[in-house]
Design an enzyme around this catalytic site. Structure first.
Site, mmCIF file in Angstrom:
data_model
loop_
_atom_site.group_PDB
_atom_site.id
_atom_site.type_symbol
_atom_site.label_atom_id
_atom_site.label_comp_id
_atom_site.label_asym_id
_atom_site.label_seq_id
_atom_site.Cartn_x
_atom_site.Cartn_y
_atom_site.Cartn_z
ATOM 1 N N CYS A 42 -13.825 1.480 0.195
ATOM 2 C CA CYS A 42 -14.195 1.804 1.576
ATOM 3 C C CYS A 42 -15.718 1.725 1.750
ATOM 4 O O CYS A 42 -16.278 0.642 1.727
ATOM 5 C CB CYS A 42 -13.643 3.177 1.956
ATOM 6 S SG CYS A 42 -13.597 3.458 3.749
ATOM 7 N N HIS A 83 -7.810 3.191 0.374
ATOM 8 C CA HIS A 83 -7.840 4.441 -0.378
ATOM 9 C C HIS A 83 -6.494 4.635 -1.083
ATOM 10 O O HIS A 83 -5.470 4.103 -0.660
ATOM 11 C CB HIS A 83 -8.087 5.628 0.557
ATOM 12 C CG HIS A 83 -9.465 5.674 1.134
ATOM 13 N ND1 HIS A 83 -10.574 5.965 0.370
ATOM 14 C CD2 HIS A 83 -9.908 5.483 2.393
ATOM 15 C CE1 HIS A 83 -11.650 5.950 1.150
ATOM 16 N NE2 HIS A 83 -11.273 5.661 2.381
#
Length: 491
Positions: A337, A435
């Protein structure tokens, strides 16, 4: 309407989340319809639900309760972003960036209304609601606006279970002081106390427990031994302070000289660091949270984690010289991310996400991608098909996880895109918005195998630590060491 139990604490990080998750799993396994709830959470660790974001603890507690996570489980989420500001998320949707005073003056009533409505819906649909408080229930400067503790106790008509951590010392002073400082009407709702993280001979503690009960009239319903069930951490309180080093996974019985070290820079605004827990659970893997100025000389792999404020953390890394250390590092590198965005060549419209006014910030140039920020935020649970490359070379098949990010990253040159045309990978580096990547067996095991091979170390047998289900372990802690007593539940 459901009965509500509020698991409140004498301080932060005393074990409220573990007790709440244990209650949820324990009741669910006995056929009780149970739901978790936290009116207001402050955390940079979040999860995606169909309706938007919730704090990681309520996502975990929903899994413990065997119900799908919804935004009703955590209707108000504050995600710190630097300079005293937090992103305010109501019912899963980001609505504003606010300073503390602005939140209480302009948004608190809307937050309270959202929390009340969410609890009402949960109470109508379930038999029991297990609510978790935040920090200490005895913050006298906040009692007129303490949404997660005082307000929840009142609008939910809750029985309050008070949790205190003995490891820090002063447990009896914390319990008695808390009972003295809570509002009178909330004090009347406290039906019992639980002491957590106890080590040693219980008989040596008993005289203190008896004296506490005699002084306050509040029964001690349980003493939980020191044990970590392995639930994801809620916030960065569990991590070392910025500038300090801490290693996870060193208790697996594998000698250090037969282990690999995954270095993770301890970002000032680190988020969703639970992404690293599956790696720390793999035999022979040491996850080392390191200062930004670390040389990476003893690292076998590097993972750049998520960040609530990618731009400011990127600038902090650059100022600390991390870019030079990364350029000199020749092992596998993964960016997750915000870490993926940092590995690229540049971030455009950086002032949308950062606290400064720069429009362009240079990245580390490890991956040929460029990120452009906008006000739009992606929040979704996703399944991708992984065609591994770089540090994940050899991994194929579906992987599940979630994306929570601002900005989009596009390649600036030909590069492998191993996640259904997303992410980016070279021979030694990989970046993705996914994630929970390492929760997936194929991705985790391949990354670990490749890290051992690259380091020239024979990998220990087994891909993950031999541990029981963390939700069942939390339930067993509660069942074995807590007497429900006056609580409106039984087991």
């Amino acid at each position: 309407m459901a009965d509500t139990v509020l698991v409140a604490g004498t301080a932060s990080h005393v074990g409220k989340s573990t007790v709440a998750a244990g209650l949820c799993r324990l009741l669910a396994d006995r056929g009780v319809s149970v739901a978790p709830f936290k009116a207001q959470n402050m955390s940079t660790n979040a999860r995606a639900t169909p309706g938007g974001e919730v704090g990681v603890s309520q996502y975990v507690q929903a899994r413990a309760a065997r119900v799908p996570a919804t935004t009703d489980h955590n209707p108000v989420l504050l995600k710190p972003r630097g300079d005293g500001e937090s992103q305010l998320i109501l019912d899963g949707e980001a609505v504003a960036n606010v300073a503390a005073g602005e939140y209480y003056d302009g948004h608190w009533e809307a937050a309270r209304d959202a929390a009340r409505a969410a609890h009402t819906r949960l109470a109508a649909a379930h038999d029991v609601v297990v609510a978790e408080g935040a920090g200490s229930i005895a913050e006298i400067n906040l009692h007129d606006r303490d949404l997660a503790n005082v307000e929840t106790a009142r609008f939910a008509d809750a029985d309050v279970l008070l949790v205190a951590d003995i490891e820090r010392g002063g447990v009896f002073a914390s319990l008695v002081g808390t009972l003295e400082l809570v509002p009178d009407d909330v004090r009347e709702r406290i039906v019992g106390a639980v002491v957590t993280k106890f080590r040693g001979d219980r008989s040596l503690l008993d005289p203190g427990l008896d004296a506490f009960e005699e002084r306050t009239g509040v029964p001690v319903l349980g003493v939980l031994p020191y044990d970590d069930p392995g639930l994801p951490e809620e916030d960065s309180v569990a991590l070392p302070p910025v500038g300090e080093r801490s290693v996870r996974g060193a208790d697996d019985g594998v000698p250090d000289d037969r282990s690999v070290t995954v270095a993770v820079p301890r970002l000032p605004h680190i988020s969703n660091f639970t992404d690293l827990q599956p790696l720390a659970a793999a035999p022979g893997v040491r996850v080392a949270y390191v200062p930004l100025s670390d040389s990476l000389a003893d690292a076998d792999a590097v993972v750049l984690p998520g960040s609530k404020n990618t731009v400011d953390d990127l600038l902090a890394l650059r100022e600390a010289g991390f870019g030079d250390a990364l350029a000199a590092f020749d092992g596998p590198i993964v960016g997750l991310c915000g870490g993926y965005q940092m590995l690229g060549e540049a971030i455009l419209h950086a002032d949308v996400e950062g606290t400064g006014d720069a429009d362009r910030v240079e990245g580390f140039g490890v991956l040929p991608v460029r990120t452009t920020f906008s006000a739009e935020k992606t929040v979704e649970h996703v399944t991708r098909y992984l065609d591994g490359a770089g540090p994940l070379a050899g991994a194929t098949g579906p992987v599940e996880g979630y994306e929570i990010h601002m900005g989009d990253s596009e390649p600036t040159a030909d590069v492998s895109r191993p996640f259904d045309g997303g992410g980016a990978a070279t021979a030694t580096a990989l970046g993705t918005y996914l994630h929970d990547l390492f929760v997936n067996d194929a991705a985790r095991d391949t990354f670990v195998r490749n890290a051992f091979e690259d380091a020239g170390i024979e990998r220990p047998a087994g891909a993950t630590a031999d541990r029981a289900d963390p939700y069942d372990r939390a339930a067993a802690l509660v069942a074995d060491h807590v007497d429900p007593g006056p609580l409106p539940v039984e087991w």
